[in-house]
Design a protein around this motif. Structure first.
Motif, PDB file in Angstrom:
ATOM      1  N   HIS A 149       0.874  -1.194   0.000  1.00 42.39           N
ATOM      2  CA  HIS A 149       0.000   0.000   0.000  1.00 42.39           C
ATOM      3  C   HIS A 149       0.901   1.231   0.000  1.00 42.39           C
ATOM      4  CE1 HIS A 149      -3.668  -2.353   0.382  1.00 42.39           C
ATOM      5  NE2 HIS A 149      -3.067  -3.082   1.322  1.00 42.39           N
ATOM      6  N   ALA A 150       1.281   1.702   1.172  1.00 42.72           N
ATOM      7  CA  ALA A 150       2.228   2.818   1.214  1.00 42.72           C
ATOM      8  C   ALA A 150       3.619   2.284   0.874  1.00 42.72           C
ATOM      9  CB  ALA A 150       2.228   3.459   2.592  1.00 42.72           C
ATOM     10  N   VAL A 151       4.267   2.880  -0.122  1.00 45.75           N
ATOM     11  CA  VAL A 151       5.533   2.333  -0.590  1.00 45.75           C
ATOM     12  C   VAL A 151       6.475   3.449  -1.021  1.00 45.75           C
ATOM     13  CG1 VAL A 151       4.588   2.029  -2.928  1.00 45.75           C
ATOM     14  CG2 VAL A 151       6.642   0.753  -2.243  1.00 45.75           C
ATOM     15  N   LEU A 152       7.736   3.285  -0.667  1.00 49.68           N
ATOM     16  CA  LEU A 152       8.824   4.102  -1.193  1.00 49.68           C
ATOM     17  C   LEU A 152       9.679   3.155  -2.021  1.00 49.68           C
ATOM     18  CD1 LEU A 152      10.604   6.673  -1.335  1.00 49.68           C
ATOM     19  CD2 LEU A 152      11.699   5.907   0.779  1.00 49.68           C
ATOM     20  N   CYS A 153       9.674   3.327  -3.342  1.00 52.69           N
ATOM     21  CA  CYS A 153      10.323   2.411  -4.267  1.00 52.69           C
ATOM     22  C   CYS A 153      11.577   3.077  -4.830  1.00 52.69           C
ATOM     23  CB  CYS A 153       9.373   2.023  -5.386  1.00 52.69           C
ATOM     24  SG  CYS A 153      10.039   0.789  -6.524  1.00 52.69           S
ATOM     25  N   LEU A 154      12.723   2.468  -4.603  1.00 54.64           N
ATOM     26  CA  LEU A 154      14.018   3.070  -4.955  1.00 54.64           C
ATOM     27  C   LEU A 154      14.750   2.200  -5.972  1.00 54.64           C
ATOM     28  CD1 LEU A 154      14.997   3.743  -1.261  1.00 54.64           C
ATOM     29  CD2 LEU A 154      14.154   5.459  -2.863  1.00 54.64           C
ATOM     30  N   CYS A 155      15.391   2.856  -6.927  1.00 49.95           N
ATOM     31  CA  CYS A 155      16.196   2.137  -7.919  1.00 49.95           C
ATOM     32  C   CYS A 155      17.441   1.563  -7.252  1.00 49.95           C
ATOM     33  CB  CYS A 155      16.601   3.068  -9.053  1.00 49.95           C
ATOM     34  SG  CYS A 155      15.235   3.614 -10.089  1.00 49.95           S
ATOM     35  N   LEU A 156      17.730   0.325  -7.576  1.00 52.11           N
ATOM     36  CA  LEU A 156      18.903  -0.361  -7.034  1.00 52.11           C
ATOM     37  C   LEU A 156      19.834  -0.641  -8.197  1.00 52.11           C
ATOM     38  CD1 LEU A 156      19.501  -1.301  -4.107  1.00 52.11           C
ATOM     39  CD2 LEU A 156      18.811  -3.586  -4.802  1.00 52.11           C
ATOM     40  N   ARG A 157      20.895   0.139  -8.287  1.00 53.47           N
ATOM     41  CA  ARG A 157      21.834  -0.012  -9.409  1.00 53.47           C
ATOM     42  C   ARG A 157      23.239  -0.204  -8.857  1.00 53.47           C
ATOM     43  NH1 ARG A 157      19.061   4.772 -10.801  1.00 53.47           N
ATOM     44  NH2 ARG A 157      17.412   4.466 -12.345  1.00 53.47           N
ATOM     45  N   GLY A 158      23.839  -1.320  -9.201  1.00 50.40           N
ATOM     46  CA  GLY A 158      25.201  -1.588  -8.775  1.00 50.40           C
ATOM     47  C   GLY A 158      26.008  -2.168  -9.912  1.00 50.40           C
ATOM     48  N   GLU A 159      27.227  -2.530  -9.607  1.00 48.34           N
ATOM     49  CA  GLU A 159      28.083  -3.121 -10.629  1.00 48.34           C
ATOM     50  C   GLU A 159      27.593  -4.502 -11.029  1.00 48.34           C
ATOM     51  OE1 GLU A 159      32.769  -4.469 -11.139  1.00 48.34           O
ATOM     52  OE2 GLU A 159      32.189  -3.099  -9.535  1.00 48.34           O
ATOM     53  N   CYS A 160      27.023  -5.238 -10.078  1.00 47.58           N
ATOM     54  CA  CYS A 160      26.582  -6.611 -10.348  1.00 47.58           C
ATOM     55  C   CYS A 160      25.078  -6.782 -10.237  1.00 47.58           C
ATOM     56  CB  CYS A 160      27.261  -7.580  -9.371  1.00 47.58           C
ATOM     57  SG  CYS A 160      29.049  -7.496  -9.358  1.00 47.58           S
ATOM     58  N   VAL A 161      24.395  -5.886  -9.542  1.00 47.72           N
ATOM     59  CA  VAL A 161      22.966  -6.070  -9.278  1.00 47.72           C
ATOM     60  C   VAL A 161      22.162  -4.948  -9.915  1.00 47.72           C
ATOM     61  CG1 VAL A 161      23.404  -7.249  -7.111  1.00 47.72           C
ATOM     62  CG2 VAL A 161      23.020  -4.796  -7.094  1.00 47.72           C
ATOM     63  N   ALA A 162      20.928  -5.274 -10.244  1.00 49.59           N
ATOM     64  CA  ALA A 162      19.961  -4.285 -10.735  1.00 49.59           C
ATOM     65  C   ALA A 162      18.598  -4.708 -10.222  1.00 49.59           C
ATOM     66  CB  ALA A 162      19.981  -4.217 -12.254  1.00 49.59           C
ATOM     67  N   GLY A 163      17.870  -3.794  -9.634  1.00 52.55           N
ATOM     68  CA  GLY A 163      16.567  -4.143  -9.102  1.00 52.55           C
ATOM     69  C   GLY A 163      15.924  -2.977  -8.387  1.00 52.55           C
ATOM     70  N   ARG A 164      15.139  -3.295  -7.357  1.00 52.97           N
ATOM     71  CA  ARG A 164      14.379  -2.299  -6.615  1.00 52.97           C
ATOM     72  C   ARG A 164      14.428  -2.592  -5.123  1.00 52.97           C
ATOM     73  NH1 ARG A 164      12.017   2.421  -8.997  1.00 52.97           N
ATOM     74  NH2 ARG A 164      12.246   2.069 -11.234  1.00 52.97           N
ATOM     75  N   LEU A 165      14.512  -1.515  -4.342  1.00 53.32           N
ATOM     76  CA  LEU A 165      14.401  -1.582  -2.893  1.00 53.32           C
ATOM     77  C   LEU A 165      13.106  -0.888  -2.511  1.00 53.32           C
ATOM     78  CD1 LEU A 165      15.571  -2.165  -0.046  1.00 53.32           C
ATOM     79  CD2 LEU A 165      16.733   0.043  -0.196  1.00 53.32           C
ATOM     80  N   LEU A 166      12.211  -1.614  -1.831  1.00 54.80           N
ATOM     81  CA  LEU A 166      10.896  -1.080  -1.484  1.00 54.80           C
ATOM     82  C   LEU A 166      10.765  -1.004   0.035  1.00 54.80           C
ATOM     83  CD1 LEU A 166      10.559  -3.045  -4.166  1.00 54.80           C
ATOM     84  CD2 LEU A 166       8.189  -2.301  -3.976  1.00 54.80           C
ATOM     85  N   LEU A 167      10.463   0.189   0.554  1.00 50.49           N
ATOM     86  CA  LEU A 167      10.170   0.388   1.970  1.00 50.49           C
ATOM     87  C   LEU A 167       8.664   0.533   2.109  1.00 50.49           C
ATOM     88  CD1 LEU A 167      12.816   0.347   3.524  1.00 50.49           C
ATOM     89  CD2 LEU A 167      13.154   1.558   1.373  1.00 50.49           C
TER      90      LEU A 167
END
Length: 587
Positions: free
Chosen positions: A319-337
């Motif tokens: 429901h309430a979400v803070l969605c952040l881009c996760l960009r690294g040298e080896c990983v790509a995805g999302r961090l959701l609080l």
């Protein structure tokens, strides 16, 4: 709206770890005390000017006392300034005592000079600002309460006891209200400053050394991120190039943690197309047309559409979400609080910093895994080379000796028995060497088990090669004491491979071996009288690698030590020159 626990109890574990690493209520006490001390001197000067510019503020019956107190306060302010600037670390009691003295003197000055109408009333504000700098909102609150009590006590004394006809009730009430308003502002300012310091402290306290187990690393990342952003739940979804899986990990304040993986494309696309490169937040991502605020190239923008994949939103009850881009040298995805309802644009800024830290931690995990896999592969390659150069070559030599002994058994039984005894010694030596190889492979560093110097090992090697391969080896070693000690094992194998190749493949009967140290390099020259290599002429290391010529195992060993190999080959023999850098040889 889900209830939040008082005092942020869910993050107590992270807070306790942070407190063990440093104080989250850190304030630059020395700088603060110096600032307050300097302002106190300015304040004392202003007190003198107030009396001098407006003599009417000095009561006729207390003018002598007022002047003495002003002079004493000025001297007191100068002394405290000297102490604050000369002492490197004032104690906590220094601030408490000087603060209490300031409040007492300000109350006295207000009493002596027109009481509620005194111009020195404004200096209660100085005390509240100083308390805010020292102790944030708690200092501002308690100082404001003391100031209000003191000011109202003076007013009540004027109104009820002395019954001064010049007492102005309206002015008294307004000034009390001013104090309360200013105190409220300073309390909120102190609370804001304390929260900012806490966030900075928790960011700075992000662990530099993460746990070794992958699940522990991911859990630590989620706990830290949730603690900094005060979210009851956290979810991370990522992919890495090493594994064709979609990784998911969820954490909640109730201590629940789940790490799982799904086939690629399970939640594709993870976020709506317009938000593919943006960090965003929504207070109700599950609504029909939710309001989504995100960061784009044009700044903050608002969208009115479902931000997340419906399957992901339903599975984790987002429901309430803070969605952040996760960009690294080896990983790509999302961090959701998740489940933090009072989200603002400020959380996007802080959240992107947290996401970079989280990506760095996951990168460290994956790179450590790759490094461990590479180390295991390298160790397997080394063991295969060691077995090839050691046991396998010795067994080959033993087989040749057995064949010779079998032919001599009927015609020369004594010589045959001598050959068998030599084979028995050879097998015993290789059994011992194999034990050493197994022992060395269990230790973290080969250098820790090198008992003999390179010179001693080389002479032992020459004797063993002559006994096994019936070849004459002419050694000449010019080595300083302790040369190449840490890597004597590898260097001996390089030399053994070169000599065995000459005896086994080129049919050489004599080999000259020169080992010397020159200009910070170890130079190994092996020359034989055999039939040479299938190719003739001079080939340096680059040419051998480009044309894929020369002994493969020997080149691999030289490459692993950072050295070079050059070969001169002819029908009457071959000459190998090996150079190893000083870093590899331990010089």
């Amino acid at each position: 709206m889900p209830a939040t626990m008082p005092g942020f109890e869910p993050w107590r574990g992270v807070a306790e770890r942070n407190s063990s690493e440093g104080r989250s209520d850190y304030a630059p006490r020395v700088r603060v005390e110096r600032l307050i001390a300097t302002c106190r001197v300015v304040l004392a000067i202003c007190l003198f000017l107030a009396i001098w510019l407006d003599p009417s503020t000095r009561p006729a019956q207390h003018w002598g006392t007022t002047d003495v107190l002003l002079a004493a306060y000025g001297a007191y302010a100068v002394v405290l300034t000297m102490v604050a600037w000369l002492v490197r670390a004032p104690s906590v009691t220094f601030g408490l005592v000087t603060h209490a003295v300031d409040l007492a003197l300000f109350s006295l000055f207000v009493y002596l000079t027109e009481r509620p109408a005194s111009p020195f009333y404004t200096y209660f504000i100085f005390a509240m600002v100083g308390a805010t700098l020292r102790w944030q909102w708690r200092g501002a609150l308690w100082t404001a309460l003391v100031a209000l009590v003191a000011f109202n006590a003076v007013g009540l004394y004027e109104a009820k006891i002395t019954r001064d006809p010049g007492f102005e009730l309206n002015r008294f009430v307004i000034r009390s209200a001013y104090l309360a308003v200013i105190a409220s502002l300073l309390v909120f300012l102190g609370a804001h400053e304390q929260r900012r310091r806490r966030e900075m402290h928790e960011l700075a306290g992000w662990p530099r050394v993460m746990p070794q187990h992958p699940a522990a690393v991911v859990r630590e990342v989620l706990e830290r991120a949730a603690a900094i952003l005060r979210a009851p739940r956290a979810l991370v979804v990522w992919e890495d190039a090493d594994e064709p899986w979609l990784q998911l990990a969820s954490w909640s304040v109730r201590g629940e943690f789940h790490l799982e993986r799904e086939p690629p494309g399970t939640f594709d696309p993870l976020v709506a197309a317009p938000l593919a490169e943006a960090s965003f937040f929504s207070r109700d991502a599950g609504a029909t047309a939710p309001s989504v605020l995100g960061v784009s190239s044009n700044g903050l923008e608002e969208w009115r559409e479902a931000p997340l994949n419906p399957a992901l939103q339903s599975r984790f009850a987002v429901h309430a979400v803070l969605c952040l881009c996760l960009r690294g040298e080896c990983v790509a995805g999302r961090l959701l609080l998740l489940d933090r309802w009072e989200l603002t644009a400020d959380d996007l800024v802080l959240g992107e910093i947290v996401a970079r830290q989280a990506a760095a931690s996951l990168d460290h995990l994956l790179l450590s895994r790759r490094l461990s896999q590479a180390a295991a592969t390298e160790e397997r390659v080394r063991l295969s080379r060691d077995l090839h150069d050691g046991v396998l070559q010795s067994l080959t030599g033993a087989a040749l000796k057995l064949e010779t002994a079998q032919r001599m058994l009927e015609t020369q039984p004594r010589a045959a028995r001598q050959r068998l005894r030599e084979i028995q010694r050879l097998i015993a030596d290789e059994q011992r060497n194999l034990r050493f190889l197994i022992r060395d492979s269990k230790l973290p560093s080969r250098g820790a088990v090198e008992e003999a110097s390179l010179d001693v090992r080389l002479h032992e090697l020459v004797q063993r090669l002559e006994g096994v391969w019936d070849i004459r080896v002419e050694p000449r070693f010019e080595l300083p004491d302790g040369a190449a000690g840490p890597l004597a094992y590898e260097i001996c194998h390089v030399l053994q491979e070169a000599v065995v190749n000459a005896a086994r493949h080129a049919g050489a009967s004599r080999v000259r071996v020169d080992v010397r140290e020159r200009e910070g390099q170890l130079q190994i020259v092996v020359a034989d009288n055999g039939s040479g290599f299938p190719f003739h002429g001079h080939y340096d290391h680059a040419a051998l690698s480009a044309l894929q010529l020369g002994p493969v195992i020997l080149k691999e060993r030289v490459d692993s030590l950072g050295g070079t190999l050059a070969i001169d080959s002819s029908p009457t023999g071959a000459r190998l020159e090996i150079r190893l850098p000083s870093a590899a040889t331990g010089a």
